[in-house]
Design a protein around this motif. Structure first.
Motif, PDB file in Angstrom:
ATOM      1  N   GLY A 119      -1.713  -1.629 -12.463  1.00 27.39           N
ATOM      2  CA  GLY A 119      -2.181  -0.253 -12.579  1.00 27.39           C
ATOM      3  C   GLY A 119      -1.115   0.752 -12.192  1.00 27.39           C
ATOM      4  O   GLY A 119      -0.091   0.401 -11.603  1.00 27.39           O
ATOM      5  N   THR A 120      -1.365   1.992 -12.543  1.00 26.03           N
ATOM      6  CA  THR A 120      -0.416   3.071 -12.292  1.00 26.03           C
ATOM      7  C   THR A 120      -1.120   4.247 -11.647  1.00 26.03           C
ATOM      8  O   THR A 120      -2.211   4.627 -12.064  1.00 26.03           O
ATOM      9  CB  THR A 120       0.250   3.526 -13.608  1.00 26.03           C
ATOM     10  N   ALA A 121      -0.487   4.806 -10.616  1.00 26.20           N
ATOM     11  CA  ALA A 121      -0.963   6.040  -9.977  1.00 26.20           C
ATOM     12  C   ALA A 121      -0.100   7.182 -10.510  1.00 26.20           C
ATOM     13  O   ALA A 121       1.129   7.119 -10.438  1.00 26.20           O
ATOM     14  CB  ALA A 121      -0.839   5.929  -8.462  1.00 26.20           C
ATOM     15  N   TRP A 122      -0.725   8.204 -11.061  1.00 26.37           N
ATOM     16  CA  TRP A 122      -0.024   9.336 -11.680  1.00 26.37           C
ATOM     17  C   TRP A 122      -0.065  10.559 -10.783  1.00 26.37           C
ATOM     18  O   TRP A 122      -1.003  10.749 -10.018  1.00 26.37           O
ATOM     19  CB  TRP A 122      -0.684   9.683 -13.010  1.00 26.37           C
ATOM     20  N   GLY A 123       0.936  11.423 -10.904  1.00 21.76           N
ATOM     21  CA  GLY A 123       0.959  12.655 -10.141  1.00 21.76           C
ATOM     22  C   GLY A 123       2.169  13.493 -10.478  1.00 21.76           C
ATOM     23  O   GLY A 123       2.797  13.319 -11.530  1.00 21.76           O
ATOM     24  N   THR A 124       2.490  14.394  -9.570  1.00 20.28           N
ATOM     25  CA  THR A 124       3.691  15.229  -9.689  1.00 20.28           C
ATOM     26  C   THR A 124       4.457  15.142  -8.377  1.00 20.28           C
ATOM     27  O   THR A 124       3.881  14.845  -7.335  1.00 20.28           O
ATOM     28  CB  THR A 124       3.334  16.703  -9.976  1.00 20.28           C
ATOM     29  N   TYR A 125       5.761  15.416  -8.453  1.00 20.07           N
ATOM     30  CA  TYR A 125       6.571  15.337  -7.241  1.00 20.07           C
ATOM     31  C   TYR A 125       7.385  16.607  -7.060  1.00 20.07           C
ATOM     32  O   TYR A 125       7.629  17.359  -8.008  1.00 20.07           O
ATOM     33  CB  TYR A 125       7.480  14.105  -7.255  1.00 20.07           C
ATOM     34  N   ARG A 126       7.784  16.813  -5.799  1.00 18.69           N
ATOM     35  CA  ARG A 126       8.683  17.920  -5.457  1.00 18.69           C
ATOM     36  C   ARG A 126       9.557  17.462  -4.300  1.00 18.69           C
ATOM     37  O   ARG A 126       9.182  16.560  -3.542  1.00 18.69           O
ATOM     38  CB  ARG A 126       7.901  19.180  -5.080  1.00 18.69           C
ATOM     39  N   ILE A 127      10.699  18.091  -4.160  1.00 18.94           N
ATOM     40  CA  ILE A 127      11.603  17.812  -3.051  1.00 18.94           C
ATOM     41  C   ILE A 127      11.336  18.852  -1.966  1.00 18.94           C
ATOM     42  O   ILE A 127      11.417  20.058  -2.221  1.00 18.94           O
ATOM     43  CB  ILE A 127      13.083  17.890  -3.482  1.00 18.94           C
ATOM     44  N   ALA A 128      10.995  18.417  -0.765  1.00 24.15           N
ATOM     45  CA  ALA A 128      10.711  19.320   0.352  1.00 24.15           C
ATOM     46  C   ALA A 128      12.018  19.768   1.007  1.00 24.15           C
ATOM     47  O   ALA A 128      13.085  19.184   0.788  1.00 24.15           O
ATOM     48  CB  ALA A 128       9.808  18.629   1.371  1.00 24.15           C
ATOM     49  N   ALA A 129      11.922  20.787   1.837  1.00 25.38           N
ATOM     50  CA  ALA A 129      13.094  21.362   2.497  1.00 25.38           C
ATOM     51  C   ALA A 129      13.838  20.358   3.368  1.00 25.38           C
ATOM     52  O   ALA A 129      15.058  20.453   3.526  1.00 25.38           O
ATOM     53  CB  ALA A 129      12.674  22.576   3.332  1.00 25.38           C
ATOM     54  N   VAL A 157      10.575  13.460  -0.408  1.00 27.95           N
ATOM     55  CA  VAL A 157      10.004  13.561  -1.741  1.00 27.95           C
ATOM     56  C   VAL A 157       8.491  13.512  -1.583  1.00 27.95           C
ATOM     57  O   VAL A 157       7.941  12.530  -1.085  1.00 27.95           O
ATOM     58  CB  VAL A 157      10.497  12.402  -2.637  1.00 27.95           C
ATOM     59  N   CYS A 158       7.843  14.592  -1.979  1.00 30.71           N
ATOM     60  CA  CYS A 158       6.397  14.708  -1.808  1.00 30.71           C
ATOM     61  C   CYS A 158       5.704  14.563  -3.161  1.00 30.71           C
ATOM     62  O   CYS A 158       6.111  15.197  -4.138  1.00 30.71           O
ATOM     63  CB  CYS A 158       6.045  16.048  -1.180  1.00 30.71           C
ATOM     64  N   PRO A 165       0.830  -1.202   0.000  1.00 32.04           N
ATOM     65  CA  PRO A 165       0.000   0.000   0.000  1.00 32.04           C
ATOM     66  C   PRO A 165       0.863   1.249   0.000  1.00 32.04           C
ATOM     67  O   PRO A 165       0.693   2.141   0.805  1.00 32.04           O
ATOM     68  CB  PRO A 165      -0.783  -0.138   1.305  1.00 32.04           C
ATOM     69  N   LEU A 166       1.809   1.333  -0.949  1.00 34.05           N
ATOM     70  CA  LEU A 166       2.824   2.381  -0.918  1.00 34.05           C
ATOM     71  C   LEU A 166       2.242   3.777  -1.085  1.00 34.05           C
ATOM     72  O   LEU A 166       2.722   4.717  -0.492  1.00 34.05           O
ATOM     73  CB  LEU A 166       3.867   2.100  -2.001  1.00 34.05           C
ATOM     74  N   PHE A 167       1.217   3.924  -1.877  1.00 38.80           N
ATOM     75  CA  PHE A 167       0.726   5.264  -2.133  1.00 38.80           C
ATOM     76  C   PHE A 167      -0.781   5.381  -1.921  1.00 38.80           C
ATOM     77  O   PHE A 167      -1.478   5.970  -2.715  1.00 38.80           O
ATOM     78  CB  PHE A 167       1.100   5.694  -3.547  1.00 38.80           C
ATOM     79  N   LEU A 168      -1.272   4.825  -0.825  1.00 38.87           N
ATOM     80  CA  LEU A 168      -2.699   4.838  -0.583  1.00 38.87           C
ATOM     81  C   LEU A 168      -3.142   5.830   0.475  1.00 38.87           C
ATOM     82  O   LEU A 168      -4.289   6.210   0.519  1.00 38.87           O
ATOM     83  CB  LEU A 168      -3.173   3.439  -0.197  1.00 38.87           C
ATOM     84  N   SER A 169      -2.238   6.244   1.355  1.00 34.71           N
ATOM     85  CA  SER A 169      -2.671   7.091   2.458  1.00 34.71           C
ATOM     86  C   SER A 169      -2.525   8.569   2.114  1.00 34.71           C
ATOM     87  O   SER A 169      -1.700   8.962   1.324  1.00 34.71           O
ATOM     88  CB  SER A 169      -1.866   6.766   3.714  1.00 34.71           C
ATOM     89  N   LEU A 170      -3.360   9.368   2.728  1.00 31.99           N
ATOM     90  CA  LEU A 170      -3.316  10.807   2.548  1.00 31.99           C
ATOM     91  C   LEU A 170      -2.378  11.410   3.579  1.00 31.99           C
ATOM     92  O   LEU A 170      -2.506  11.163   4.760  1.00 31.99           O
ATOM     93  CB  LEU A 170      -4.721  11.403   2.733  1.00 31.99           C
ATOM     94  N   MET A 171      -1.406  12.168   3.112  1.00 31.64           N
ATOM     95  CA  MET A 171      -0.475  12.843   4.016  1.00 31.64           C
ATOM     96  C   MET A 171      -0.564  14.347   3.743  1.00 31.64           C
ATOM     97  O   MET A 171      -0.496  14.767   2.603  1.00 31.64           O
ATOM     98  CB  MET A 171       0.959  12.373   3.766  1.00 31.64           C
ATOM     99  N   ALA A 172      -0.683  15.132   4.779  1.00 31.90           N
ATOM    100  CA  ALA A 172      -0.856  16.570   4.634  1.00 31.90           C
ATOM    101  C   ALA A 172       0.434  17.266   4.237  1.00 31.90           C
ATOM    102  O   ALA A 172       0.418  18.296   3.590  1.00 31.90           O
ATOM    103  CB  ALA A 172      -1.379  17.161   5.930  1.00 31.90           C
ATOM    104  N   GLY A 173       1.565  16.774   4.641  1.00 33.89           N
ATOM    105  CA  GLY A 173       2.831  17.421   4.311  1.00 33.89           C
ATOM    106  C   GLY A 173       3.964  16.591   4.831  1.00 33.89           C
ATOM    107  O   GLY A 173       3.770  15.523   5.390  1.00 33.89           O
ATOM    108  N   SER A 174       5.160  17.075   4.611  1.00 31.71           N
ATOM    109  CA  SER A 174       6.312  16.290   5.048  1.00 31.71           C
ATOM    110  C   SER A 174       6.551  16.485   6.537  1.00 31.71           C
ATOM    111  O   SER A 174       6.230  17.504   7.116  1.00 31.71           O
ATOM    112  CB  SER A 174       7.549  16.702   4.259  1.00 31.71           C
ATOM    113  N   ALA A 175       7.106  15.472   7.137  1.00 33.18           N
ATOM    114  CA  ALA A 175       7.465  15.553   8.553  1.00 33.18           C
ATOM    115  C   ALA A 175       8.720  16.404   8.690  1.00 33.18           C
ATOM    116  O   ALA A 175       9.468  16.583   7.737  1.00 33.18           O
ATOM    117  CB  ALA A 175       7.721  14.151   9.091  1.00 33.18           C
ATOM    118  N   LEU A 176       8.930  16.931   9.852  1.00 31.26           N
ATOM    119  CA  LEU A 176      10.181  17.627  10.093  1.00 31.26           C
ATOM    120  C   LEU A 176      11.302  16.612  10.100  1.00 31.26           C
ATOM    121  O   LEU A 176      11.095  15.442  10.419  1.00 31.26           O
ATOM    122  CB  LEU A 176      10.117  18.364  11.430  1.00 31.26           C
TER     123      LEU A 176
END
Length: 114
Positions: free
Chosen positions: A66-76, A80-81, A2-13
């Motif tokens: 199946g494939t889950a599509w999206g965009t990524y960014r590197i957080a501070a 990887v978000c 279940p690598l990409f099933l949960s909702l995360m609001a942001g990156s942890a510190l």
């Protein structure tokens, strides 16, 4: 997996990631090199980081395919978000431990890269 099933609001510190002895967060130049790379996991899943910021996670056939599509960014903090096309998102941290690269989720799940 279940690598990409949960909702995360942001990156942890940075101090909030469940690191283990020997874990070293990837350096900025390694994170910058994600562009155009893919990572295969031992369950057969694969993450692809496009050079244009696009992201795709393809599940193994044993996990439904199946494939889950999206965009990524590197957080501070070096995580990887990913923001998925379906509106969900999550952040993960890549670390190196010895010669192995490991993806760590905010829940502390560890997925070694092949």
């Amino acid at each position: 997996m279940p690598l990409f099933l949960s909702l995360m609001a942001g990156s942890a510190l940075a101090g909030d990631w469940p690191l283990r002895p020997g874990d070293t967060v990837l350096a900025q130049d390694e994170l910058d090199a994600l562009s155009g790379r893919s990572f295969r996991f031992y369950d057969g899943g694969e993450s692809l980081y496009g050079s244009d910021g696009a992201y795709a996670y393809t599940y193994s056939a044993k996990n439904g395919g199946g494939t889950a599509w999206g965009t990524y960014r590197i957080a501070a903090d070096g995580s990887v978000c990913v923001e998925f096309a379906n509106g969900l998102g999550r952040c993960d941290l890549y670390v190196r431990n010895g010669s192995r690269v490991i993806l760590i989720t905010e829940k502390g799940e560890r997925f070694p890269v092949r």
